[in-house]
Write a protein that holds these residues in place. Sequence first.
Motif, PDB file in Angstrom:
ATOM      1  N   HIS A  22     -11.569 -12.415  -1.277  1.00  0.00           N
ATOM      2  CA  HIS A  22     -10.538 -11.649  -1.986  1.00  0.00           C
ATOM      3  C   HIS A  22      -9.140 -12.151  -1.632  1.00  0.00           C
ATOM      4  N   ASP A  23      -8.931 -12.478  -0.371  1.00  0.00           N
ATOM      5  CA  ASP A  23      -7.635 -13.030   0.046  1.00  0.00           C
ATOM      6  C   ASP A  23      -7.352 -14.339  -0.688  1.00  0.00           C
ATOM      7  N   ALA A  24      -8.349 -15.206  -0.751  1.00  0.00           N
ATOM      8  CA  ALA A  24      -8.166 -16.511  -1.387  1.00  0.00           C
ATOM      9  C   ALA A  24      -7.954 -16.387  -2.900  1.00  0.00           C
ATOM     10  N   LEU A  25      -8.692 -15.480  -3.536  1.00  0.00           N
ATOM     11  CA  LEU A  25      -8.627 -15.354  -4.995  1.00  0.00           C
ATOM     12  C   LEU A  25      -7.376 -14.632  -5.472  1.00  0.00           C
ATOM     13  N   TRP A  26      -7.069 -13.481  -4.872  1.00  0.00           N
ATOM     14  CA  TRP A  26      -5.957 -12.703  -5.405  1.00  0.00           C
ATOM     15  C   TRP A  26      -5.034 -12.092  -4.347  1.00  0.00           C
ATOM     16  N   LEU A  28      -5.654 -10.153  -1.322  1.00  0.00           N
ATOM     17  CA  LEU A  28      -5.913  -8.784  -0.860  1.00  0.00           C
ATOM     18  C   LEU A  28      -5.007  -8.375   0.301  1.00  0.00           C
ATOM     19  N   GLY A  29      -4.866  -9.239   1.290  1.00  0.00           N
ATOM     20  CA  GLY A  29      -4.111  -8.891   2.489  1.00  0.00           C
ATOM     21  C   GLY A  29      -2.628  -8.677   2.266  1.00  0.00           C
ATOM     22  N   GLU A  30      -2.085  -9.232   1.195  1.00  0.00           N
ATOM     23  CA  GLU A  30      -0.648  -9.127   0.911  1.00  0.00           C
ATOM     24  C   GLU A  30      -0.343  -8.215  -0.273  1.00  0.00           C
ATOM     25  N   ALA A  31      -1.354  -7.759  -0.988  1.00  0.00           N
ATOM     26  CA  ALA A  31      -1.150  -6.982  -2.207  1.00  0.00           C
ATOM     27  C   ALA A  31      -0.673  -5.563  -1.900  1.00  0.00           C
ATOM     28  N   ALA A  32       0.139  -5.034  -2.811  1.00  0.00           N
ATOM     29  CA  ALA A  32       0.511  -3.614  -2.753  1.00  0.00           C
ATOM     30  C   ALA A  32      -0.679  -2.817  -3.283  1.00  0.00           C
ATOM     31  N   TRP A  33      -0.792  -1.584  -2.840  1.00  0.00           N
ATOM     32  CA  TRP A  33      -1.951  -0.802  -3.242  1.00  0.00           C
ATOM     33  C   TRP A  33      -1.553   0.632  -3.568  1.00  0.00           C
ATOM     34  N   ALA A  34      -2.375   1.265  -4.378  1.00  0.00           N
ATOM     35  CA  ALA A  34      -2.259   2.690  -4.678  1.00  0.00           C
ATOM     36  C   ALA A  34      -3.668   3.175  -4.981  1.00  0.00           C
ATOM     37  N   VAL A  35      -3.948   4.397  -4.592  1.00  0.00           N
ATOM     38  CA  VAL A  35      -5.274   4.954  -4.845  1.00  0.00           C
ATOM     39  C   VAL A  35      -5.123   6.294  -5.543  1.00  0.00           C
ATOM     40  N   GLY A  40     -10.806   8.193  -8.947  1.00  0.00           N
ATOM     41  CA  GLY A  40     -11.714   7.370  -8.152  1.00  0.00           C
ATOM     42  C   GLY A  40     -11.469   5.881  -8.278  1.00  0.00           C
ATOM     43  N   PHE A  41     -10.185   5.493  -8.433  1.00  0.00           N
ATOM     44  CA  PHE A  41      -9.853   4.080  -8.553  1.00  0.00           C
ATOM     45  C   PHE A  41      -8.755   3.683  -7.581  1.00  0.00           C
ATOM     46  N   ILE A  42      -8.855   2.449  -7.117  1.00  0.00           N
ATOM     47  CA  ILE A  42      -7.803   1.822  -6.318  1.00  0.00           C
ATOM     48  C   ILE A  42      -7.196   0.720  -7.169  1.00  0.00           C
ATOM     49  N   GLU A  43      -5.881   0.548  -7.019  1.00  0.00           N
ATOM     50  CA  GLU A  43      -5.184  -0.496  -7.771  1.00  0.00           C
ATOM     51  C   GLU A  43      -4.363  -1.331  -6.798  1.00  0.00           C
ATOM     52  N   PHE A  44      -4.495  -2.624  -6.924  1.00  0.00           N
ATOM     53  CA  PHE A  44      -3.708  -3.571  -6.152  1.00  0.00           C
ATOM     54  C   PHE A  44      -2.818  -4.340  -7.113  1.00  0.00           C
ATOM     55  N   ALA A 124     -23.959   0.217   0.630  1.00  0.00           N
ATOM     56  CA  ALA A 124     -23.711   0.521  -0.784  1.00  0.00           C
ATOM     57  C   ALA A 124     -23.633  -0.730  -1.655  1.00  0.00           C
ATOM     58  N   GLU A 125     -23.696  -1.899  -1.002  1.00  0.00           N
ATOM     59  CA  GLU A 125     -23.528  -3.164  -1.714  1.00  0.00           C
ATOM     60  C   GLU A 125     -22.208  -3.189  -2.484  1.00  0.00           C
ATOM     61  N   ALA A 126     -21.146  -2.736  -1.810  1.00  0.00           N
ATOM     62  CA  ALA A 126     -19.811  -2.717  -2.395  1.00  0.00           C
ATOM     63  C   ALA A 126     -19.253  -4.135  -2.467  1.00  0.00           C
ATOM     64  N   GLN A 127     -18.141  -4.271  -3.151  1.00  0.00           N
ATOM     65  CA  GLN A 127     -17.514  -5.582  -3.324  1.00  0.00           C
ATOM     66  C   GLN A 127     -16.506  -5.890  -2.217  1.00  0.00           C
ATOM     67  N   GLY A 128     -16.195  -4.891  -1.392  1.00  0.00           N
ATOM     68  CA  GLY A 128     -15.250  -5.113  -0.304  1.00  0.00           C
ATOM     69  C   GLY A 128     -14.744  -3.805   0.256  1.00  0.00           C
ATOM     70  N   ALA A 129     -13.792  -3.911   1.167  1.00  0.00           N
ATOM     71  CA  ALA A 129     -13.217  -2.735   1.818  1.00  0.00           C
ATOM     72  C   ALA A 129     -11.740  -2.961   2.061  1.00  0.00           C
ATOM     73  N   TYR A 130     -11.029  -1.860   2.247  1.00  0.00           N
ATOM     74  CA  TYR A 130      -9.595  -1.912   2.453  1.00  0.00           C
ATOM     75  C   TYR A 130      -9.181  -0.777   3.376  1.00  0.00           C
ATOM     76  N   ARG A 131      -8.156  -1.052   4.171  1.00  0.00           N
ATOM     77  CA  ARG A 131      -7.572  -0.012   5.028  1.00  0.00           C
ATOM     78  C   ARG A 131      -6.134   0.179   4.587  1.00  0.00           C
ATOM     79  N   GLY A 132      -5.836   1.384   4.119  1.00  0.00           N
ATOM     80  CA  GLY A 132      -4.485   1.661   3.655  1.00  0.00           C
ATOM     81  C   GLY A 132      -3.793   2.685   4.531  1.00  0.00           C
ATOM     82  N   PRO A 133      -2.564   2.379   4.972  1.00  0.00           N
ATOM     83  CA  PRO A 133      -1.824   3.333   5.794  1.00  0.00           C
ATOM     84  C   PRO A 133      -1.125   4.400   4.952  1.00  0.00           C
ATOM     85  N   ILE A 134      -1.216   5.627   5.416  1.00  0.00           N
ATOM     86  CA  ILE A 134      -0.448   6.736   4.849  1.00  0.00           C
ATOM     87  C   ILE A 134       0.164   7.456   6.046  1.00  0.00           C
TER      88      ILE A 134
END
Length: 151
Positions: A22-26, A28-35, A40-44, A124-134
């Motif tokens: 995910h980091d290489a493709l788009w 992930l580590g630098e993207a802004a996020w909102a959930v 039930g969706f996350i957006e980067f 769950a065979e998910a596509q990935g994970a993310y940790r978001g600070p609030i």
Amino acid sequence: MEDPELSFVRAMNSLKLQTEAHDALWGLGEAAWAVDLETGFIEFTNDKGWTITAPVQVIGTYNTLDGTWLWGWDHPSVSEPVAQHATLVNGFGKKHALDLLTTRKVEISEDQAWEFTALASYLAEAQGAYRGPIGTTLVYMTFGELKIVKE
């Protein structure tokens, strides 16, 4: 039945590979996020102007002030539809008599929070994970199939 320790190792290895991809493709580590837990969706969004959306699940929250983890399967801010992956971990914990996975609130390290999240992603065979600070809370989430829109 797979050994629980082996499951954790496989889960962490799998999540590491997914995150690198995910980091290489788009970025992930630098993207802004909102959930949005209602939908039930996350957006980067990345610096290329891309919008990346995916279904999201909350595995748990980590309080950085006291080092406690609160599982998504019994979190007052997390509805059942977005706690399904956390519930899988709870079932795994019951099956293997692992108290840390079946106790609503536990004292753990941030590394353990990642291990719990990786296990949820693996089960769950998910596509990935993310940790978001609030604020002082870190929200650990898994996400499903990505939709990438390049503007």
